[in-house]
Design an enzyme around this catalytic site. Sequence first.
Site, PDB file in Angstrom:
ATOM      1  N   ARG A  72       0.822  -1.209   0.000  1.00 26.16           N
ATOM      2  CA  ARG A  72       0.000   0.000   0.000  1.00 26.16           C
ATOM      3  C   ARG A  72       0.856   1.260   0.000  1.00 26.16           C
ATOM      4  NH1 ARG A  72      -3.631  -0.531   4.740  1.00 26.16           N
ATOM      5  NH2 ARG A  72      -1.869   0.373   5.850  1.00 26.16           N
ATOM      6  N   HIS A 102       5.087 -10.324   2.737  1.00 21.36           N
ATOM      7  CA  HIS A 102       5.426  -9.331   3.753  1.00 21.36           C
ATOM      8  C   HIS A 102       6.683  -9.714   4.533  1.00 21.36           C
ATOM      9  CE1 HIS A 102       4.488  -6.910   7.524  1.00 21.36           C
ATOM     10  NE2 HIS A 102       4.384  -6.006   6.566  1.00 21.36           N
ATOM     11  N   ARG A 236       1.328  -2.083  19.930  1.00 23.39           N
ATOM     12  CA  ARG A 236       1.354  -0.675  19.533  1.00 23.39           C
ATOM     13  C   ARG A 236      -0.030  -0.145  19.181  1.00 23.39           C
ATOM     14  NH1 ARG A 236       3.640   0.366  13.857  1.00 23.39           N
ATOM     15  NH2 ARG A 236       1.446   0.449  13.294  1.00 23.39           N
ATOM     16  N   HIS A 264       7.722  -0.874  15.731  1.00 24.68           N
ATOM     17  CA  HIS A 264       7.426  -1.697  14.561  1.00 24.68           C
ATOM     18  C   HIS A 264       7.915  -3.139  14.683  1.00 24.68           C
ATOM     19  CE1 HIS A 264       7.636  -2.679  10.119  1.00 24.68           C
ATOM     20  NE2 HIS A 264       6.448  -2.109  10.188  1.00 24.68           N
TER      21      HIS A 264
END
Length: 394
Positions: A72, A102, A236, A264
């Site tokens: 994206r 991913h 998160r 992350h």
Amino acid sequence: VTGVQTCALPIYPFESFDPVVEFLRQAVLDPDVLAIKQTIYRTGSESILMDLLLEAVRRGKEVTVVLELKARFDEEANINWAERLEGVGAQVVYGMVGLKTHAKLLLVTRRETPRRGMPVLHRYAHLSTGNYNPKTARLYTDLGFLTADAGLTADVDAVFLRLSSLVPTTELRNVLTAPNRMHRAMLEFLQRVSDAAVAGHEARIVLKINALTDLDLIDSLIRAGQCGVKIDLIVRGACMLRPGVTGHTENIKVRSIIGRFLEHSRIFYFRWGGPKSGECLYLSSADWMSRNMLRRVEGASDISADLIGAGGGNRSRASASGGGAADWEHLEKALHAMVGEQTPLRRKIISEIFRATIKLAKENPGSLNRSEEHTSELQSRVDISYAVFCLKKK
């Protein structure tokens, strides 16, 4: 690139991403390196790593790039890189039909000649929780793992073989992949730790992830907590598990780390006692969401043997555990308590986050009833708004 058996665990952005770039650069320049394989999800329209891969092809090396065209906001950049790589002769693979790729993997294969004997091939791998993007490596907290471990690098090579040829491979021993195995393996680990707790043995779970929305995993975490397992979750963003509910989740603590950088990294740690005691530590690209576990190609690398015995696991678990002034603890009634001193600047920052959240909610009135994919997108936009605010304050 050398034949030394060692490993390294840099924590970005507190440590430089430059060694990763230099690792690839040396692989490109080294005449004994035969092949380079890498996954690319987000790398940007300008990337030194992609330039190095192009140069590797020009120098006659076998270069395989598993490139996700549907990342994206990066679709155009990735299509352009795919055309340039194919133009010079690299093998560009677009993953598996219906699944986003991913996983974050980089593999180098080198021909090495011992003092006595025939030349042999050695593999070197870099495994990451974050993208191969030097720019975001300065803004996101991630972990990288550079290793020459024969078992781990063989598994990484098998993953690339599976992605590039769709040839069935033997079951991997050190790398869990989604959607093939990871979801089931996480449920098995949760059950193993729960069984140890029921038997009165030591039982511990620590997870650091971006989101927790998969119902099967949530149910298993709740059951583990009810069995007496001490569970720490550092989440998160979206978290559908409510901690501290008497009789259900009182053994589960959920925290969010809100700091200058965007959290992350994904880290999974399990420990269980008893006759068959053990512990394992995984670095992963996957969150505990159905989309990651069942609808994406993800990787989770077992680095237990390299780090836990040598004490390196303490470093990884410390990076997951937080405990600083930027922690927010999730309370039973969907409230959050700030951990640490509430300075005027921190109160102003949090106020800005809430304003951004309200604004985004008004822009997306159906977000509360949307799928986890849309909910995660909304959360990501809030995180980005916060990161921009922090950078402006600097």
